[in-house]
Design a protein around this motif. Structure first.
Motif, PDB file in Angstrom:
ATOM      1  N   LYS A  80       0.778  -1.237   0.000  1.00 47.23           N
ATOM      2  CA  LYS A  80       0.000   0.000   0.000  1.00 47.23           C
ATOM      3  C   LYS A  80       0.811   1.289   0.000  1.00 47.23           C
ATOM      4  O   LYS A  80       0.262   2.344  -0.250  1.00 47.23           O
ATOM      5  N   GLU A  81       2.087   1.220   0.369  1.00 49.87           N
ATOM      6  CA  GLU A  81       2.728   2.485   0.724  1.00 49.87           C
ATOM      7  C   GLU A  81       3.805   2.977  -0.232  1.00 49.87           C
ATOM      8  O   GLU A  81       4.302   4.083  -0.071  1.00 49.87           O
ATOM      9  N   MET A  82       4.183   2.191  -1.225  1.00 54.02           N
ATOM     10  CA  MET A  82       5.344   2.601  -2.021  1.00 54.02           C
ATOM     11  C   MET A  82       4.997   3.614  -3.117  1.00 54.02           C
ATOM     12  O   MET A  82       3.936   3.562  -3.709  1.00 54.02           O
ATOM     13  N   PHE A 128      10.460   7.172   1.721  1.00 53.53           N
ATOM     14  CA  PHE A 128       9.169   7.615   1.177  1.00 53.53           C
ATOM     15  C   PHE A 128       8.111   6.539   1.339  1.00 53.53           C
ATOM     16  O   PHE A 128       8.301   5.405   0.909  1.00 53.53           O
ATOM     17  N   ARG A 129       7.015   6.889   2.004  1.00 54.99           N
ATOM     18  CA  ARG A 129       5.904   5.944   2.118  1.00 54.99           C
ATOM     19  C   ARG A 129       4.607   6.741   1.981  1.00 54.99           C
ATOM     20  O   ARG A 129       4.434   7.752   2.653  1.00 54.99           O
ATOM     21  N   ARG A 130       3.705   6.232   1.132  1.00 57.19           N
ATOM     22  CA  ARG A 130       2.468   6.981   0.919  1.00 57.19           C
ATOM     23  C   ARG A 130       1.443   6.553   1.967  1.00 57.19           C
ATOM     24  O   ARG A 130       0.566   5.751   1.710  1.00 57.19           O
ATOM     25  N   GLU A 131       1.605   7.135   3.169  1.00 54.04           N
ATOM     26  CA  GLU A 131       0.683   6.848   4.261  1.00 54.04           C
ATOM     27  C   GLU A 131      -0.148   8.101   4.510  1.00 54.04           C
ATOM     28  O   GLU A 131       0.125   9.153   3.949  1.00 54.04           O
ATOM     29  N   ARG A 132      -1.141   7.997   5.400  1.00 54.39           N
ATOM     30  CA  ARG A 132      -1.949   9.176   5.692  1.00 54.39           C
ATOM     31  C   ARG A 132      -1.137  10.123   6.585  1.00 54.39           C
ATOM     32  O   ARG A 132      -0.759   9.749   7.695  1.00 54.39           O
ATOM     33  N   GLY A 136       3.820  13.006  13.392  1.00 54.97           N
ATOM     34  CA  GLY A 136       4.783  11.901  13.471  1.00 54.97           C
ATOM     35  C   GLY A 136       4.725  10.951  12.289  1.00 54.97           C
ATOM     36  O   GLY A 136       5.398   9.917  12.282  1.00 54.97           O
ATOM     37  N   ARG A 137       3.911  11.261  11.290  1.00 54.72           N
ATOM     38  CA  ARG A 137       3.831  10.395  10.117  1.00 54.72           C
ATOM     39  C   ARG A 137       3.802  11.252   8.859  1.00 54.72           C
ATOM     40  O   ARG A 137       2.902  12.055   8.681  1.00 54.72           O
ATOM     41  N   TYR A 138       4.814  11.086   8.040  1.00 47.93           N
ATOM     42  CA  TYR A 138       4.934  11.895   6.830  1.00 47.93           C
ATOM     43  C   TYR A 138       5.130  10.973   5.634  1.00 47.93           C
ATOM     44  O   TYR A 138       5.373   9.788   5.786  1.00 47.93           O
TER      45      TYR A 138
HETATM   46 MG    MG Z   1       4.440   1.813   9.121  1.00 46.86          MG
END
Ligand code: MG
Ligand code: ATP
Length: 435
Positions: A80-82, A128-132, A136-138
């Protein structure tokens, strides 16, 4: 807000143009925050250096295949995150979501293992991670990553964790929790995995949709699920502890003994599986309660088959990744950390004085002295205000009359005292202050 103006359509109509902002989840790090970053990086270099680590710099972009094989197809990161895209040559590329796979790729590509039996590497940079995005989360964040390739002795694991804790200590971080676990090896994990599948299978209708899917693809991932109901089910699931083989148990005891020898406090957490597939045996996490929902600061563990899975020889490894942003947010603010102001401000009045300031100021800078001045021709009062705001230790006042008399006024800003100095001695006088 600043606006750039542009002439549209040749009609003389001037329209304000909106500024372009950074991409969501990508953030700028501005001074003086950058000073803090540098302090952390320098501390890492010093501490890691003493433990025999060398720095490696690796590209931000890799072939997608590297992460699919390295991290695991069914992990959250790969699923999900790449940030993956086809480049103009139709090759699938990915902005690295973590560093370990890249470090090992470089290690193999340059046959480092052929030249040395133990390799200790660290790297610092963006991931780089495509998270919300949230506190503390970028989507672009930074990690300090350290890896040891070669040894599988438990002392190596203890040594790496000791270095980490010592590093955090040096930064003045308190109230951190170190949790450790062993995930077993290829001998003992399959039986544990089967037991987990059969336990979770019997509770499948209670699990969240993601976990029901994980049951078929990657059942141990359920341990990582943040949904409350799943957590409750998992708390009743079988534990690896009842399946772990003798070798893994002895290894894990060795790690703990090493930590105890140095008085490193830790807590056993047999529910911690970590979000990447490659871990074997020792895994660990450092968390900080006061960080809130995103409380993991460091994640790490042993990966005894990753090098082989990436096409290399059978070489064990262990490493960790520190989340830079979360680390920085915990570093205590202290007056002492405030960056020092410049040594000197040159307040020049008039064209001749500005010319003198230009020469003197830049000569001093080339000698390593931090000097501030500007050529805006402002009043003496406003220049002195600026010297004050910048927290300069000294101000040098150069007026037309002073230059005529071959002298200048040197003001000690802290003591509010001033003296006349001869222009011919100026550079030497200031250099003496710098020492
Ligand atoms: Mg994680
Ligand atoms: P989390 O559970 O918070 O998603 P993770 O298990 O995905 O963490 P790792 O892959 O182990 O994290 O990465 C190591 C460290 O990198 C984390 O402990 C955290 O401090 C930091 N980190 C991971 N993802 C992010 C992100 N999106 N933004 C900021 N820091 C992050």
């Amino acid at each position: 807000m600043t606006f750039y103006e542009s002439v549209k359509g040749g009609q003389g109509e001037i329209l304000p143009m909106e500024i372009i902002t950074a991409v969501r989840g990508f953030k700028d790090i501005l001074p003086p925050e950058t000073e803090k970053w540098r302090h952390v990086e320098e501390t890492a270099r010093k501490v890691f250096g003493a433990f025999g680590f060398h720095e490696i710099r690796i590209p931000l972009l890799e072939k997608t295949e590297l992460f699919c094989r390295g991290i695991g197809e069914t992990t959250d990161i790969v699923e999900k995150e790449m940030y993956t895209f086809l480049d103009r040559g139709e090759e699938s590329l990915t902005l690295r979501p973590e560093a370990t796979a890249s470090v090992i790729r470089a290690y193999l590509e340059h046959a480092v293992h052929a030249a040395e039996t133990v390799t200790r590497l660290f790297t610092i940079g963006p991931m780089f991670r495509r998270e919300r995005p949230q506190k503390g989360r970028y989507r672009q964040f930074h990690q300090i990553d350290a890896e040891i390739l070669g040894p599988d002795d438990p002392r190596t694991d203890a040594e790496l964790i000791l270095m980490l804790i010592h590093f955090l200590d040096r930064l003045g971080l308190a109230k951190l929790n170190l949790e450790i676990n062993s995930l077993g090896c290829l001998e003992c994990r399959p039986a544990f995995r089967e037991a987990v599948i059969s336990f979770l299978g019997s509770q499948a209708e209670e699990l969240c949709g993601d976990c029901r899917r994980r049951l078929g693809t990657n059942p141990l991932r359920v341990f990582d699920c943040k949904v409350e109901k799943c957590g409750e089910i998992i708390s009743r699931a079988p534990r690896l502890n009842s399946f772990i083989c003798g070798d893994c148990r002895t290894h894990f005891e060795g790690v703990q003994e090493g930590l105890r020898l140095f008085g490193v406090p830790y807590r056993l957490n047999d529910q911690m599986v970590r979000g990447l597939d490659y871990y074997t045996r020792t895994t660990f996490e450092v968390t900080a309660e006061h960080l809130g929902a995103q409380n993991a600061v460091v994640g790490g563990g042993r990966y005894d088959h990753l090098v082989r899975d990436l096409g290399g020889p059978d070489i064990p490894g262990i490493g960790f990744a520190i989340g830079f942003e979360r680390l920085i947010s915990m570093i205590p603010e202290s007056g002492e950390d405030a960056p020092q102001g410049p040594l000197l401000f040159i307040a020049a009045l008039g064209e001749k004085a500005a010319e003198r300031a230009f020469i003197l100021g830049n000569r001093l800078r080339m000698n390593g002295v931090h000097v501030e001045m500007d050529y805006a021709g402002r009043s003496l009062k406003s220049q002195m205000k600026k010297a004050d705001r910048l927290r300069c230790a000294y101000a040098l006042i150069l007026g037309e009359r002073e230059i005529q008399d071959n002298k200048a006024l040197l003001r000690n800003m802290r003591e509010s005292a001033q003296e006349e100095v001869c222009l011919d001695d100026l550079e030497n006088t200031i250099m003496t202050l710098a020492r």
